[in-house]
Every structure is written in structure tokens, then in C-alpha cells.
Enzyme design. Structure first.
Site, short mmCIF file in Angstrom:
data_model
loop_
_atom_site.label_atom_id
_atom_site.label_comp_id
_atom_site.label_asym_id
_atom_site.label_seq_id
_atom_site.Cartn_x
_atom_site.Cartn_y
_atom_site.Cartn_z
N ARG A 152 6.29 -10.70 -20.05
CA ARG A 152 7.42 -9.80 -20.24
C ARG A 152 8.63 -10.65 -20.62
O ARG A 152 8.75 -11.80 -20.19
CB ARG A 152 7.73 -9.01 -18.97
CG ARG A 152 6.58 -8.13 -18.46
CD ARG A 152 7.00 -7.42 -17.18
NE ARG A 152 5.94 -6.53 -16.66
CZ ARG A 152 5.05 -6.88 -15.75
NH1 ARG A 152 5.08 -8.10 -15.23
NH2 ARG A 152 4.14 -6.04 -15.34
N LYS A 176 7.42 -8.08 -11.84
CA LYS A 176 8.00 -6.92 -11.17
C LYS A 176 7.74 -6.99 -9.67
O LYS A 176 6.68 -7.43 -9.23
CB LYS A 176 7.41 -5.63 -11.74
CG LYS A 176 7.83 -5.36 -13.19
CD LYS A 176 7.28 -4.03 -13.66
CE LYS A 176 7.74 -3.71 -15.06
NZ LYS A 176 7.23 -2.39 -15.53
N HIS A 295 7.98 -6.81 -26.36
CA HIS A 295 6.81 -6.18 -25.76
C HIS A 295 5.69 -5.99 -26.78
O HIS A 295 4.51 -5.88 -26.39
CB HIS A 295 7.19 -4.82 -25.15
CG HIS A 295 6.72 -4.66 -23.74
ND1 HIS A 295 7.12 -5.49 -22.70
CD2 HIS A 295 5.85 -3.79 -23.18
CE1 HIS A 295 6.53 -5.11 -21.59
NE2 HIS A 295 5.75 -4.08 -21.85
N ARG A 298 3.47 -8.83 -26.31
CA ARG A 298 2.66 -8.66 -25.09
C ARG A 298 1.49 -7.72 -25.37
O ARG A 298 0.35 -8.00 -24.98
CB ARG A 298 3.55 -8.11 -23.98
CG ARG A 298 2.87 -7.86 -22.64
CD ARG A 298 3.95 -7.53 -21.61
NE ARG A 298 3.45 -6.87 -20.42
CZ ARG A 298 3.01 -7.49 -19.33
NH1 ARG A 298 2.95 -8.82 -19.31
NH2 ARG A 298 2.63 -6.82 -18.27
N HIS A 321 -0.40 -6.39 -13.99
CA HIS A 321 -0.40 -4.94 -13.77
C HIS A 321 -0.93 -4.65 -12.36
O HIS A 321 -1.96 -5.18 -11.95
CB HIS A 321 -1.30 -4.24 -14.79
CG HIS A 321 -0.71 -4.17 -16.16
ND1 HIS A 321 -1.45 -3.93 -17.30
CD2 HIS A 321 0.59 -4.27 -16.58
CE1 HIS A 321 -0.64 -3.92 -18.34
NE2 HIS A 321 0.58 -4.12 -17.93
N TYR A 330 -4.98 -0.73 -23.48
CA TYR A 330 -5.34 -1.68 -24.53
C TYR A 330 -6.78 -1.50 -24.99
O TYR A 330 -7.12 -1.86 -26.11
CB TYR A 330 -5.08 -3.11 -24.05
CG TYR A 330 -3.63 -3.33 -23.71
CD1 TYR A 330 -2.65 -3.32 -24.70
CD2 TYR A 330 -3.22 -3.49 -22.39
CE1 TYR A 330 -1.32 -3.49 -24.38
CE2 TYR A 330 -1.89 -3.66 -22.07
CZ TYR A 330 -0.94 -3.65 -23.07
OH TYR A 330 0.38 -3.80 -22.76
#
Length: 349
Positions: A152, A176, A295, A298, A321, A330
């Protein structure tokens, strides 16, 4: 309780007790500030005036204004979280948003750059870096690392020199929720980082503003005479009051920071906006639809990994994630590309 101090308290709760990232807290605060404005226009200034009808009217106004379903869904989540917190702390006797519903956000496939386009982009950056320009050498290292490790942008600009292990070809990132993970990168990225550390970073650490290949100064400032833009370290008042400015680790762009891996002008940590501008300039003339920010790299890295046979759970771990379902988008990208290739290539498609 008045709405403004209640929103401030909720922001502090999200940042300190829940460990939400600054960007997430900022998004909640922006939504709730909009709700406060909407409520005050209807003579509601305190939290006990929040009703299910008021919240529904607020979402309906956004729908009529043409806001995307994802935005309406996020607004609904912000309101539900806010009123649930008020109820839990005894500020409200009951939760008015318990029955608040919102549309499911439509899931669009992310933009993915194909292998040929990605190689052409890296070749252009390599050609610029070969001139010895400090900004160009740094830009190559940034793009190589973004693509190699599927980071990110907030994770990239938060890196310190000590986070990169050149012998093991890994980088330690803080994602995150202040969660750390170790992500691999390849030999080309290592070469680009080594060149940057040996030549470009010392120059950026001792010099003032310098132009880069994207037409900006290293920290994303516009050339002289251009309209000024907000800096990457700028925060909204709500986030500042909540004490949640910057990244979860406190590594905020715009501060003079000798430990920062990627530097902008005047020895400052490179900002998020600078990286956005760099990637947007590189992708501007490239075919394809969808957002042209970091992004996209990514998304591209994750899709190329799955196309190459990588395990879905390994990609999930690499991307950081929390849910495998987030990573599964994806696989949809890969499936759609397979269908497109089939329709173009198979004689009986």
C-alpha cells in the site's frame, strides 16, 4: 451531548481503542461531519436528536446527489458505528441505527497493467535513472518496490531504512491496524534500492528541492508558479483533534526524518501525494480504465502472482488482507482475463 464533541470522542475511540488507521479514522470523521451538517440544517444539534428517519433522510440525500453505492454503504457503516458507540457508553438509551440499511457496494474489478506494459514502464524509469538524476533513481526504486511487494502507498512512505533487509530480500511493513508483516521482493527491486541508497538518497538528504522525472519536486510540490497543493502531511481537523494524524506508527510525511527510506525535498519523508502523482503521471498515457494511482500496482502485482501459480493464501499473507475473501477478487481478475483471451483466440469462442 453536542454532535461535534461526540464525533471527536468517537474518533479518539477508533484511533486508540480500535487501532484504526489514520485514513480510516479520517473517512469516518468526514462522513460524520457531513451527518452533523445535515442534522444542524434540520435544527438537530445534539446526539439525542439522531433518529432512524433522520439517518435514512441523510442517506437518501446522498443517493439523490449521485453518490456511488459504495459511498452510501460507507456512510451507513459510519453512522451505525457512531450510534452503537454512543449507546454502549450510555449516551443514548437505545441505538437509532440498528435498523439502518444500505445498498451493498458494487464490486468493480481493479485496474491491472499487463506484463508488457509493466515492463515498458520499468524500462522508461530505468532509462531516466541511468542519467544519474536523484529523483529518477528514487522513482525507479519506488515503482520496483511497489510492484515487487504489492505494498500500500501508506506502507511504502512509512518505511525506514532499517525495515529493508537486502540480504534476505524482504521488507518489514506496518499495515492497517498497526499490524506488521514481512514481505519479499525480487532482485531487480534490490538493485534499484541499492542504487538509490548509494547515490540518490545521500544527495536528497543533503540537498534542497529538485525536479523529478514526473515534473514535481521530490515531495510532490508543483513547479514554481503552479497553484499550491495540500501537502501529504495535512490532516483534517477531526483527525487532528482525535490525535490520529499520520500513520499508525507515527511516521508522518512532511517531517524531517533521517531514518526515512524514501526522502522528498529538504530531507523530509516522502509523502503519499508525491507517490500518487508519480504513478498517475506514469499511467496517464497507458491504455486501460480505472484509477491510475499506486493501488493499481498493488492490484497488478497480486494478479500477476496468481497468474503465475501463486497460492491464494500466500498472496493474502503478502497483501496483509485480514479476510481471504478480499484477496479472492484477484482470482476474478485472472478469470476475466482468461475469458477475454479465450474469446479473442479460440476459433469457436
Amino acid at each position: 451531548m453536542h454532535l461535534d464533541p461526540a464525533i471527536d470522542g468517537f474518533a479518539r475511540y477508533l484511533a486508540t481503542e480500535r487501532g484504526f488507521s489514520a485514513n480510516t479514522v479520517r473517512a469516518y470523521c468526514a462522513d460524520l461531519s457531513g451527518l452533523a451538517t445535515f442534522a444542524e440544517e434540520r435544527a438537530v444539534a445534539t446526539v439525542d436528536g439522531l433518529t432512524l428517519e433522520l439517518l435514512r433522510d441523510w442517506l437518501w440525500e446522498g443517493t439523490q446527489a449521485g453518490l456511488a453505492r459504495a459511498t452510501i454503504a460507507r456512510r451507513s457503516a459510519s453512522a451505525r458505528g457512531f450510534t452503537a458507540w454512543l449507546t454502549r457508553d450510555g449516551v443514548l438509551p437505545s441505538d437509532p441505527a440498528v435498523r439502518l440499511r444500505s445498498p451493498k457496494p458494487g464490486r468493480t474489478l481493479p485496474r491491472v497493467i499487463n506484463r508488457t506494459q509493466m515492463q515498458e514502464l520499468l524500462d522508461r524509469l530505468e532509462a531516466a535513472a541511468s542519467t544519474g538524476d536523484s529523483g529518477a533513481v528514487r522513482d525507479l526504486a519506488i515503482i520496483e518496490l511497489l510492484y515487487a511487494s504489492a505494498l500500500r502507498v501508506s506502507e511504502l512512505v512509512g518505511l525506514d531504512e532499517g525495515d529493508v533487509d537486502l540480504s534476505r530480500l524482504t521488507v518489514r511493513v506496518t499495515g492497517k491496524g498497526d499490524k506488521q508483516r514481512v514481505v519479499p521482493f525480487g532482485v531487480p527491486a534490490r538493485s534499484a534500492i541499492v542504487r538509490y541508497l548509494q547515490t540518490a538518497r545521500p544527495a536528497l538528504a543533503s540537498a534542497g528541492p529538485a525536479r523529478t522525472t514526473s515534473g514535481t519536486t521530490p515531495d510532490g510540490e508543483a513547479p514554481a508558479g503552479a497553484a499550491p497543493a495540500a501537502t501529504a502531511g495535512t490532516t483534517t481537523p477531526e483527525v487532528t483533534r482525535a490525535g490520529a494524524a499520520g500513520s499508525p506508527t507515527g511516521r508522518r510525511a512532511g517531517r524531517v526524518d533521517p531514518a526515512a527510506l524514501f526522502l522528498g525535498s529538504q530531507r523530509q519523508r516522502l509523502g503519499v501525494r508525491a507517490v500518487y502523482r508519480l504513478v498517475a503521471a506514469l499511467l496517464e498515457a497507458m491504455p486501460g480504465s480505472g484509477p491510475a494511482g499506486p493501488h493499481a500496482l498493488r492490484h497488478t502485482a497480486a494478479t500477476h502472482l496468481l497468474d503465475g501459480g501463486a497460492d491464494l493464501r500466500a498472496v493474502q499473507e503478502m497483501l496483509g488482507h485480514a479476510s481471504l475473501g478480499t484477496t479472492q477478487i484477484y482470482t476474478h481478475v485472472s478469470a476475466e482475463r482468461l475469458q477475454q483471451s479465450y474469446r479473442l483466440a479460440h476459433p469457436r469462442a
